[in-house]
Design an enzyme around this catalytic site. Structure first.
Site, mmCIF file in Angstrom:
data_model
loop_
_atom_site.group_PDB
_atom_site.id
_atom_site.type_symbol
_atom_site.label_atom_id
_atom_site.label_comp_id
_atom_site.label_asym_id
_atom_site.label_seq_id
_atom_site.Cartn_x
_atom_site.Cartn_y
_atom_site.Cartn_z
ATOM 1 C CE LYS A 75 45.651 -14.515 44.948
ATOM 2 N NZ LYS A 75 46.505 -13.767 44.303
ATOM 3 C CG ASP A 117 43.273 -17.361 42.780
ATOM 4 O OD1 ASP A 117 42.568 -18.435 42.909
ATOM 5 O OD2 ASP A 117 44.223 -17.037 42.423
#
Length: 410
Positions: free
Chosen positions: A278, A297
């Site tokens: 991420k 996320d």
């Protein structure tokens, strides 16, 4: 009207460039969690650090206005919302920002500053930072044609565009985002700059600092210093990542990742301590020119499930590398080569701080009401004023009747 008055009162201090709000909205772009260096210091006026300089930005419907503060001589600014803005610059001598032990900085002596008048370089910096060469209106049309849900959101959240940040600042800021929220990250990044960055200026009793260099971040004393400042386990990741970059790759490595393919850049970033998929995608998208990168996320995962019925039967509780890649591929197929930009619009629209934009009465914008996972219908919510008006009318109708009934029964 008030904003126009502010601009007119200090006309010589402001520079401008043509830029419609449909192409850039400062209030959304600077506050949606891309950069953590900007604050709204007055109504519609944003002050922050970019490119080693302190800026104040504001906008009217078709114009972006800006000031840049730089070392030189200035007294007190003219009337600007009746606020005095005395600007002082602290010395930038490198020796004065070097840390001793716990990185205790020496005192810097203030020097007066003025506003930059050489505008060509500053305008180019702004164009690069906001990537104004990308025609956002055209992208919105393409995304809306391919995605009805995006089209509905885009009617309200126009002008959300990706910043092109300094790779070092972007990487080390996003290492701080692990298990964190935007307001807390802002505070951490500010403390990081105060502890390790070169001082730039003091504006309205607020001191501004440049983002720390890789050399400053890599110093052996940094971890202990940052732990004392509340960084927790992230302190070690920050220091170790900086040291690994310098020891293994060199100063130019991060910026060089702009010239390699997306997946190669992502894999390279993931070799650093504290950098997962991420964070790597955030850095690729927001500083390394990888517009196809889609950071995933839990927030974006919920958007995918709720609004796109993505894998509705999937009961996974954590985002694996495979799930991250699969959701990214889903959005890349839907939105095309600028998928990361489109995702940022939906991310912005889902932030709690911006929900009021969906309820502005005169816009009469519809809101979505959930009826189960992946299934939505459009309804118009009553505004608070409308609800209060309805309640008042109802009371006027009911109270006299009950009063009359009580009087007759007596």
């Amino acid at each position: 009207m008030a904003k126009h008055a502010v601009l007119l009162s200090g006309a010589k201090m402001w520079r401008s460039m043509a830029c419609a709000k449909s192409e850039l909205r400062l209030d959304l772009t600077l506050a949606c969690g891309q950069s953590f260096r900007w604050r709204e210091t007055a109504d519609g006026h944003w002050t922050g650090v970019m490119g080693g300089r302190v800026w104040t930005l504001t906008q009217t419907d078709d114009t972006l206005w800006y000031r840049v503060y730089k070392k030189q001589d200035i007294g007190v600014e003219g009337s600007d919302r009746k606020r005095k803005a005395y600007v002082s610059l602290q010395t930038e001598n490198e020796s004065e920002k070097r840390f001793q032990g716990a990185l205790k900085k020496e005192e810097e002596e203030p020097v007066a500053v003025t506003l930059v008048q050489d505008t060509h370089e500053e305008e180019e910096m702004l164009r690069d930072y906001f990537q104004l060469n990308v025609k956002l209106g055209d992208l919105y049309k393409e995304w809306g044609a391919a995605d009805p849900h995006f089209k509905h959101i885009a009617d309200i959240f126009t002008g959300v565009r990706m910043l092109r940040q300094d790779p070092t600042e972007c990487l080390f800021s996003f290492i701080c985002t692990s298990n964190n929220h935007i307001s807390r990250i802002q505070g951490m990044v500010e403390r990081l700059c105060q502890a390790l960055g070169a001082p730039l200026c003091q504006l309205d009793q607020t001191s501004y600092y440049n983002f720390p260099s890789l050399s400053a971040l890599a110093d052996s004393s940094v971890e202990a210093c940052l732990r004392d400042l509340g960084f927790g386990y992230r302190a070690r990741f920050l220091q170790q990542s900086a040291k690994q970059i310098l020891d293994t790759h060199g100063l130019e490595w991060l910026e060089g990742l702009r010239r390699v393919p997306y997946l190669q850049a992502c894999d390279a970033l993931r070799t650093l301590p504290g950098v997962g998929t991420k964070v790597a995608d955030c850095v690729c998208l927001m500083s390394l020119d990888k517009a196809e990168a889609v950071p995933i996320d839990t927030h974006v995962w919920q958007i995918a499930k709720r609004d796109y019925n993505y894998a509705s039967g999937n009961r996974q509780k954590s985002i694996t590398d495979k799930l991250h890649r699969d959701i990214g591929d889903f959005f890349r197929k839907l939105w095309g080569p600028y998928a990361g930009w489109a995702q940022s619009v939906l991310f912005c629209a889902d932030l709690k701080k911006f929900q009021k934009l969906k309820e502005v009465p005169h816009l009469k914008q519809p809101q979505e009401e959930e009826h189960g996972e992946g299934e939505t219908s459009v309804v118009c919510k009553k505004t608070k004023m409308q609800r209060e008006k309805d309640a008042t009318v109802k009371n006027m109708k009911t109270k006299p009747a009950s009063h009359k009934k009580a009087k007759l029964s007596a």
